[in-house]
Design a protein around this motif. Structure first.
Motif, mmCIF file in Angstrom:
data_model
loop_
_atom_site.group_PDB
_atom_site.id
_atom_site.type_symbol
_atom_site.label_atom_id
_atom_site.label_comp_id
_atom_site.label_asym_id
_atom_site.label_seq_id
_atom_site.Cartn_x
_atom_site.Cartn_y
_atom_site.Cartn_z
ATOM 1 N N THR A 88 -13.003 4.848 10.344
ATOM 2 C CA THR A 88 -13.729 5.730 9.431
ATOM 3 C C THR A 88 -14.608 6.693 10.225
ATOM 4 N N GLU A 89 -15.189 7.642 9.514
ATOM 5 C CA GLU A 89 -16.036 8.645 10.174
ATOM 6 C C GLU A 89 -17.233 7.998 10.866
ATOM 7 N N ALA A 90 -17.817 6.968 10.242
ATOM 8 C CA ALA A 90 -18.968 6.279 10.856
ATOM 9 C C ALA A 90 -18.551 5.579 12.145
ATOM 10 N N GLU A 116 -8.334 11.377 17.164
ATOM 11 C CA GLU A 116 -7.535 10.687 16.154
ATOM 12 C C GLU A 116 -8.139 9.346 15.712
ATOM 13 N N LEU A 117 -9.421 9.205 15.863
ATOM 14 C CA LEU A 117 -10.081 7.942 15.517
ATOM 15 C C LEU A 117 -10.087 7.649 14.014
ATOM 16 N N THR A 118 -9.940 8.674 13.206
ATOM 17 C CA THR A 118 -9.941 8.485 11.748
ATOM 18 C C THR A 118 -8.574 8.845 11.159
ATOM 19 N N ASP A 119 -7.537 8.682 11.947
ATOM 20 C CA ASP A 119 -6.203 9.142 11.567
ATOM 21 C C ASP A 119 -5.419 8.112 10.752
ATOM 22 N N THR A 120 -6.120 7.321 9.995
ATOM 23 C CA THR A 120 -5.469 6.287 9.197
ATOM 24 C C THR A 120 -6.353 5.952 8.002
ATOM 25 N N PHE A 121 -5.782 5.301 7.004
ATOM 26 C CA PHE A 121 -6.592 4.961 5.839
ATOM 27 C C PHE A 121 -6.508 3.475 5.501
ATOM 28 N N TRP A 122 -5.315 3.009 5.145
ATOM 29 C CA TRP A 122 -5.175 1.613 4.724
ATOM 30 C C TRP A 122 -5.593 0.623 5.808
ATOM 31 N N PRO A 123 -5.239 0.857 7.074
ATOM 32 C CA PRO A 123 -5.728 -0.066 8.107
ATOM 33 C C PRO A 123 -7.255 -0.067 8.218
ATOM 34 N N ALA A 124 -7.887 1.079 7.956
ATOM 35 C CA ALA A 124 -9.353 1.125 7.981
ATOM 36 C C ALA A 124 -9.937 0.259 6.869
ATOM 37 N N ILE A 125 -9.351 0.367 5.679
ATOM 38 C CA ILE A 125 -9.814 -0.451 4.554
ATOM 39 C C ILE A 125 -9.587 -1.933 4.862
ATOM 40 N N ILE A 178 -7.062 10.322 2.554
ATOM 41 C CA ILE A 178 -7.041 11.261 1.427
ATOM 42 C C ILE A 178 -7.877 10.774 0.243
ATOM 43 N N PHE A 179 -7.993 9.476 0.063
ATOM 44 C CA PHE A 179 -8.790 8.972 -1.057
ATOM 45 C C PHE A 179 -10.281 9.220 -0.843
ATOM 46 N N LEU A 180 -10.666 9.499 0.390
ATOM 47 C CA LEU A 180 -12.065 9.779 0.696
ATOM 48 C C LEU A 180 -12.342 11.281 0.757
ATOM 49 N N SER A 181 -11.337 12.079 0.471
ATOM 50 C CA SER A 181 -11.446 13.526 0.573
ATOM 51 C C SER A 181 -12.159 14.139 -0.630
ATOM 52 N N ASP A 182 -12.967 15.161 -0.372
ATOM 53 C CA ASP A 182 -13.635 15.898 -1.449
ATOM 54 C C ASP A 182 -12.610 16.564 -2.354
ATOM 55 N N LEU A 183 -11.525 17.023 -1.766
ATOM 56 C CA LEU A 183 -10.485 17.709 -2.527
ATOM 57 C C LEU A 183 -9.835 16.781 -3.558
ATOM 58 N N THR A 184 -9.684 15.512 -3.213
ATOM 59 C CA THR A 184 -9.118 14.546 -4.160
ATOM 60 C C THR A 184 -10.014 14.409 -5.380
#
Length: 199
Positions: A88-90, A116-125, A178-184
């Motif tokens: 994640t960004e943090a 590329e430290l934040t280049d994933t989503f499900w593994p971060a969750i 993408i689920f954490l995106s402002d655009l979503t």
């Protein structure tokens, strides 16, 4: 692309001047056919990128993050390593010690300040919230999508747009947060507003 689809939906269903197009071209079977065609075309055009990120013998940052994220979930069953510790960004901003623990800091794109430290989503969750957190997150997303689809069922064109957007989100979430995106959030607001417009 998604915003273009939503705009197209609004134009096609709300303007009286193009009711003919709506009636003749935008039938359910045509929408389904175009959706399937779009999905297969997207998979065909994106095949090399998908293969490169997930199935290549060459190691990529995304593949490392994917494999390590689920390993962290397994090692820290059932609740994960906690907020801001992985993918994640943090975790990027404060460079989490987890990257050293699992040897990710030796990969060029995953070093401190790596691109590329934040280049994933499900593994971060999975890593941050563990098995139970991942399941809970999936249940919440499923309930939100179910509610949106239920609220748009009387508007088949909007419903089809929502379903396509859900497919887009699920595919995109394999490669980005993408689920954490402002655009979503903006897209969901537009969908909610449009679904409340009376015909």
């Amino acid at each position: 692309m998604v915003s273009f689809n939503i705009l197209l939906y609004i134009l096609a269903t709300k303007w009286k001047k193009i009711q003919y197009i709506k009636g003749k071209i935008l039938k359910k079977r045509n929408i389904l056919a175009f959706s399937c065609l779009g999905l297969f075309l997207g998979l065909f055009l994106g095949y090399r990128q998908i293969e490169n990120y997930f199935f290549s013998e060459k190691i990529s940052a995304r593949l490392l993050l994917l494999n390590t994220g689920f390993k962290i979930m397994k090692d820290n069953f059932p609740l994960g390593v906690g907020f801001g510790m992985y993918g994640t960004e943090a975790a990027k901003t404060y460079y989490s010690p987890i990257y050293y623990t699992y040897g990710l800091s030796s990969f060029w794109a995953l070093k401190e300040g790596g691109s590329e430290l934040t280049d994933t989503f499900w593994p971060a969750i999975a890593a941050e919230f563990g098995f139970f957190g991942l399941v809970f997150y999936l249940i919440i997303i499923f309930m939100i999508f179910k509610l949106i689809i239920k609220n748009t069922k009387n508007q088949p064109y909007l419903s089809a747009t929502v379903i396509l957007y859900i497919i887009y989100l699920m595919i995109s979430s394999t490669a980005t947060g993408i689920f954490l995106s402002d655009l979503t959030v903006v897209y969901f607001i537009i969908i909610c507003l449009v679904s409340n417009i009376k015909e």
